[in-house]
Design a protein around this motif. Structure first.
Motif, short mmCIF file in Angstrom:
data_model
loop_
_atom_site.label_atom_id
_atom_site.label_comp_id
_atom_site.label_asym_id
_atom_site.label_seq_id
_atom_site.Cartn_x
_atom_site.Cartn_y
_atom_site.Cartn_z
N ILE A 177 22.03 10.73 56.10
CA ILE A 177 22.33 11.17 57.47
C ILE A 177 22.61 9.98 58.37
O ILE A 177 23.58 9.97 59.14
N ILE A 178 21.77 8.94 58.26
CA ILE A 178 21.96 7.74 59.09
C ILE A 178 23.29 7.06 58.77
O ILE A 178 24.03 6.66 59.68
N MET A 179 23.61 6.96 57.47
CA MET A 179 24.88 6.31 57.09
C MET A 179 26.07 7.12 57.58
O MET A 179 27.09 6.55 58.00
N MET A 180 25.96 8.44 57.58
CA MET A 180 27.04 9.28 58.09
C MET A 180 27.21 9.06 59.60
O MET A 180 28.33 8.98 60.12
N GLN A 181 26.09 8.94 60.32
CA GLN A 181 26.14 8.69 61.75
C GLN A 181 26.78 7.33 62.04
O GLN A 181 27.56 7.19 63.00
N ILE A 182 26.47 6.35 61.23
CA ILE A 182 27.04 5.00 61.41
C ILE A 182 28.56 5.05 61.22
O ILE A 182 29.31 4.48 62.02
N LYS A 183 29.01 5.75 60.18
CA LYS A 183 30.45 5.85 59.92
C LYS A 183 31.16 6.58 61.06
O LYS A 183 32.25 6.17 61.50
N ASP A 184 30.55 7.68 61.53
CA ASP A 184 31.19 8.48 62.57
C ASP A 184 31.26 7.75 63.90
O ASP A 184 32.20 7.96 64.69
N ALA A 185 30.29 6.89 64.19
CA ALA A 185 30.23 6.20 65.48
C ALA A 185 31.14 4.98 65.55
O ALA A 185 31.45 4.50 66.64
N TRP A 186 31.59 4.49 64.40
CA TRP A 186 32.36 3.25 64.38
C TRP A 186 33.69 3.40 65.10
O TRP A 186 34.46 4.32 64.85
N GLY A 187 33.95 2.49 66.03
CA GLY A 187 35.21 2.50 66.76
C GLY A 187 35.34 3.62 67.77
O GLY A 187 36.44 3.91 68.25
N GLN A 188 34.21 4.27 68.10
CA GLN A 188 34.23 5.36 69.07
C GLN A 188 33.56 4.93 70.38
O GLN A 188 32.81 3.97 70.42
N TYR A 189 33.87 5.69 71.43
CA TYR A 189 33.18 5.46 72.71
C TYR A 189 31.75 5.96 72.54
O TYR A 189 31.53 7.10 72.17
N PRO A 190 30.74 5.12 72.81
CA PRO A 190 29.34 5.55 72.62
C PRO A 190 29.02 6.80 73.42
O PRO A 190 29.40 6.93 74.59
N GLU A 191 28.32 7.73 72.78
CA GLU A 191 28.03 9.01 73.42
C GLU A 191 26.91 8.90 74.45
O GLU A 191 26.90 9.62 75.44
N ALA A 192 25.95 8.03 74.21
CA ALA A 192 24.79 7.95 75.10
C ALA A 192 25.20 7.41 76.46
O ALA A 192 25.78 6.33 76.58
N GLU A 193 24.88 8.19 77.50
CA GLU A 193 25.17 7.76 78.86
C GLU A 193 23.93 7.08 79.41
O GLU A 193 22.83 7.61 79.36
N LEU A 194 24.11 5.88 79.95
CA LEU A 194 22.98 5.09 80.38
C LEU A 194 22.62 5.40 81.84
O LEU A 194 23.47 5.32 82.72
N THR A 195 21.37 5.73 82.07
CA THR A 195 20.89 6.00 83.42
C THR A 195 20.61 4.68 84.13
O THR A 195 20.45 3.63 83.48
N PRO A 196 20.53 4.69 85.47
CA PRO A 196 20.18 3.45 86.19
C PRO A 196 18.85 2.87 85.73
O PRO A 196 18.69 1.64 85.65
N GLU A 197 17.89 3.74 85.39
CA GLU A 197 16.59 3.26 84.92
C GLU A 197 16.73 2.55 83.58
O GLU A 197 16.08 1.52 83.36
N ARG A 198 17.58 3.09 82.71
CA ARG A 198 17.78 2.46 81.40
C ARG A 198 18.50 1.12 81.57
O ARG A 198 18.16 0.14 80.90
N ILE A 199 19.48 1.06 82.47
CA ILE A 199 20.18 -0.21 82.73
C ILE A 199 19.20 -1.26 83.24
O ILE A 199 19.25 -2.43 82.82
N ASP A 200 18.28 -0.86 84.12
CA ASP A 200 17.29 -1.80 84.64
C ASP A 200 16.43 -2.36 83.51
O ASP A 200 16.09 -3.55 83.51
N ALA A 201 16.08 -1.50 82.56
CA ALA A 201 15.29 -1.96 81.42
C ALA A 201 16.10 -2.89 80.53
O ALA A 201 15.61 -3.93 80.08
N ILE A 202 17.36 -2.53 80.29
CA ILE A 202 18.22 -3.33 79.41
C ILE A 202 18.43 -4.74 79.96
O ILE A 202 18.50 -5.72 79.21
N ARG A 203 18.54 -4.88 81.28
CA ARG A 203 18.88 -6.17 81.86
C ARG A 203 17.68 -7.12 81.93
O ARG A 203 17.82 -8.26 82.37
#
Length: 563
Positions: A28-54
C-alpha cells in the motif's frame, strides 16, 4: 499436550498474520509513493502547520543572507513550498522549508544538491526504496519535530516514584498468589491488589498526560532510527556519502533503543497483539515511565548525533521532493547558470509562474534597472513576482520555471504586498518606507542585490509620491542593485529614463471588453483602462463621461477642473 499444540497453532497464526499484514502494508505504501510522484501534494497546510514547519529554519536562519519575511510573503512562497512539498516525513518538510529560505551564494553547494536531485530523478527503484524508509517516520500534524527534539529535556520534571509504584504492584500480586497457595484469607489481598492496580492506573494516565508530547516525540525518534536502519540496508549511491556517518550516529543510540522496548515494541512500528498486551503491562507496572527518565538522559548525551541524523534524513527527503517537483513541471524548467561577479546581470528566457495554467512566457535580458508600466490587471505585478520566485528558486532548489536562467548570485529583496501595521500603529506609508529602507541598507559591493518594488510609495499623495519615489529609485540605480519596479506613474518613465530601462504591458479593447496578452514589450505604456473598466462594470454613464473629460482636460492644460 493438546493445550500446548493449541497455543503453538495460535502463535504460528499470529506470526503468519503479522508477516502478511506487513507485506500488505508495504504494498500500500509503495503504491502511494508511485501515485504521488510528480503530482501536486494533496495535503493542504494550515497556518498552524506552517508555523511548526518553519521552526527548524528559525533556529538556523542567517540574517542578511536568507529570504526575509517580507520578500517571502510578497512572492507567496508558502504556496510555492506547498507545491513542492511532496515529502515523506516531518523532518523532510522542515528541511525543505529551510532550503527555500536560505539563498546560496556558491555553485559548489548547489552542484552537490543537483547531484542528489538528478540521481533521484533518474533512479526510480532506488528512490522509491529511500522513500519507503522515509515514510516509516511519518508526519506530525501540529508539532515541530525539531523544536520538540531541542526542548524535550527542558520541559521534563523527572520523577523517581514510578519504581516504587511498580514494586508495590508486584508485591501485591505476589502476596495474592501466596494467599491462594497457602490458603490464607484471600479477600484482604484481593482488595490490596485492586487498590494498588487502580492507583497505578490513575497515576499512570496523569503522568502520561503531563509528558504526552515528549512521549510522542520519543516514539517519533524511534521511528527515525528505524527509518535510518532501513536506509543503511539499501544499496543506493545517494546514501553512500552519508553511510559511515549515519551508521556511527545510529549506533550511539543502541542503549536508548533497548530501553525503548519497555515503552514500545522496539523497531516494530506496525502494532500487533503482543504490543496491545504490553500496553496493559506498561500501564500497570509503569515500566515505560521508569525508563523514560533514563532515555531523556541518553538524549542529552547524544543530541548532536540525533541532529546529525535529522540533517541527513531531511536532505534526502527534501531533494526527492524537488525531483518530484521537476517531474510535475513536465520538462518546463531549466538548471540555472549562476556567476559570482561584482555587478548584477540577469538573462532569462521564456519565464513563467508555476501557479498559472497555460501561462504567457516572458524574457528579460538586463544588467540595469527596469521600470514596468501598464494598465490595471495587465500583468505588471505578476511579471515581477514571477521574476522574484525564479530568483529564489535558482539559488535554493537549483530549478527555474523558464527555458534559460543565467544570472549573478543575488541578495533578493522585495517590497510589494505590504499592509498597515495596526498593532504597531503604523500607517501604510510608514510600513512602506521602512520596507524600502531595508533594501537600501542591504546594498553592498560584494554581492549584487536584486529587488522588486510594486507601486513605490503608493501610500502617499501624488505630488510627493512622484518626487520621493523617483529619487529613491534613482538612488537604487546608482548602487550595486538590479531593481524591477512596477508603476502606474508614467511620469517616472521620463524622470528615470537615464537610469531605468522602460518596459510595458498593453491591452486591446474589443466590443466593450479589455483583452490582455500579458506580453512584456520594450518602451513605456501609452494606454489607460481605468475609466474603460468603470464603463464595463456598468457605472453610471455620467460618471464615466465626466471622468474621461477630466483626463482630456488635464492632458491639454496640465490642471484639473473644480467640481
Amino acid at each position: 499436550m493438546e493445550v500446548v499444540i493449541a497455543i503453538a497453532v495460535v502463535l504460528l497464526f499470529l506470526v503468519i498474520k503479522g508477516v502478511y499484514d506487513s507485506r500488505q502494508t508495504k504494498k500500500i505504501i509503495m503504491m502511494q509513493i508511485k501515485d504521488a510522484w510528480g503530482q501536486y501534494p494533496e495535503a493542504e497546510l494550515t497556518p498552524e502547520r506552517i508555523d511548526a514547519i518553519r521552526t527548524y529554519y528559525n533556529a538556523t536562519m542567517r540574517p542578511g543572507q536568507d529570504v526575509d519575511d517580507i520578500t517571502w510573503n510578497d512572492a507567496n512562497m508558502d504556496e510555492i513550498f506547498e507545491m513542492i512539498n511532496n515529502t515523506c516525513c516531518s523532518i523532510g518538510e522542515e528541511y525543505l522549508y529551510a532550503v527555500l529560505r536560505k539563498l546560496e551564494y556558491k555553485n559548489e553547494v548547489l552542484e552537490e544538491r543537483e547531484k542528489l536531485i538528478a540521481y533521484f530523478q533518474e533512479h526510480t527503484k532506488e528512490r522509491e526504496s529511500v522513500q519507503y524508509a522515509l515514510r516509516q517516520m511519518g508526519k506530525l500534524r501540529t508539532m515541530s519535530f525539531y523544536k520538540e527534539l531541542r526542548h524535550i529535556k527542558e520541559n521534563i520534571e523527572r520523577k523517581k516514584v514510578h519504581g516504587i509504584y511498580c514494586g508495590r504492584m508486584a508485591a501485591s500480586i505476589i502476596l495474592l498468589a501466596l494467599a491462594v497457595l497457602q490458603s490464607w484469607p484471600i479477600v484482604p489481598f484481593i482488595v490490596i491488589t485492586i487498590v494498588c492496580l487502580a492507583d497505578n492506573v490513575i497515576k499512570y494516565y496523569k503522568r502520561k498526560a503531563d509528558i504526552e508530547n515528549s512521549f510522542f516525540i520519543l516514539t517519533h525518534i524511534l521511528k527515525l532510527l528505524y527509518g535510518a536502519d532501513l536506509l543503511l540496508e539499501l544499496d543506493c549511491e545517494a546514501i553512500n556519502p552519508y553511510r559511515s556517518q549515519l551508521e556511527q550516529m545510529v549506533n550511539q543510540y543502541s542503549s536508548f533503543r533497548k530501553k525503548a522496548k519497555f515503552i514500545t515494541g522496539g523497531n516494530n512500528m506496525s502494532g500487533d497483539l503482543l504490543d496491545i498486551i504490553m500496553d496493559y503491562v506498561r500501564m500497570i507496572f509503569h515500566m515505560d515511565l521508569i525508563m523514560f527518565d533514563s532515555m531523556i538522559k541518553d538524549l542529552e548525551s547524544n543530541t548532536d548525533e540525533l541532529l546529525g541524523i535529522y540533517e541527513i534524513i531531511g536532505k534526502l527527503d527534501a531533494f526527492i521532493a524537488i525531483a518530484s517537483f521537476r517531474t510535475f513541471l513536465k520538462g518546463e524548467y531549466c538548471i540555472p547558470k549562476l556567476y559570482q561577479q561584482a555587478k548584477p546581470k540577469l538573462d532569462v528566457e521564456n519565464m513563467y509562474h508555476p501557479f498559472i495554467e497555460e501561462p504567457v512566457k516572458n524574457s528579460i535580458h538586463s544588467n540595469s534597472c527596469l521600470l514596468v508600466t501598464g494598465s490595471n490587471a495587465s500583468g505588471k505585478s505578476t511579471f515581477i513576482k514571477t521574476a522574484a520566485v525564479n530568483a529564489i528558486l535558482a539559488q535554493t532548489i537549483h530549478t527555474c520555471t523558464c527555458q534559460k536562467y543565467s544570472a549573478s548570485f543575488f541578495q533578493v529583496y522585495s517590497s510589494m504586498a505590504l499592509t498597515d501595521n495596526l498593532l504597531g500603529k503604523e500607517s501604510y506609508y510608514i510600513v512602506e518606507i521602512k520596507s524600502l529602507k531595508r533594501i537600501l541598507d542591504s546594498a553592498n559591493d560584494r554581492v549584487p542585490t536584486l529587488c522588486f518594488v510594486d507601486e513605490v510609495l503608493r501610500g502617499t499623495n501624488t505630488l510627493e509620491r512622484i518626487a520621493a519615489s523617483s529619487r529613491i529609485l534613482e538612488y537604487l540605480a546608482r548602487l550595486n542593485v538590479l531593481c524591477f519596479a512596477a508603476t502606474h506613474d508614467i511620469e517616472l518613465t521620463y524622470i528615470l529614463e537615464k537610469h531605468f530601462q522602460n518596459y510595458h504591458f498593453q491591452e486591446e479593447v474589443k466590443e466593450d471588453q479589455v483583452v490582455f496578452d500579458y506580453q512584456l514589450r520594450p518602451g513605456r505604456a501609452t494606454s489607460r483602462n481605468a475609466i474603460k473598466l468603470l464603463k464595463m462594470m456598468n457605472y453610471p454613464m455620467e460618471v464615466v463621461e465626466k471622468a474621461g473629460n477630466e483626463v482630456n482636460h488635464f492632458l491639454n492644460t496640465g490642471s484639473w477642473n473644480n467640481i
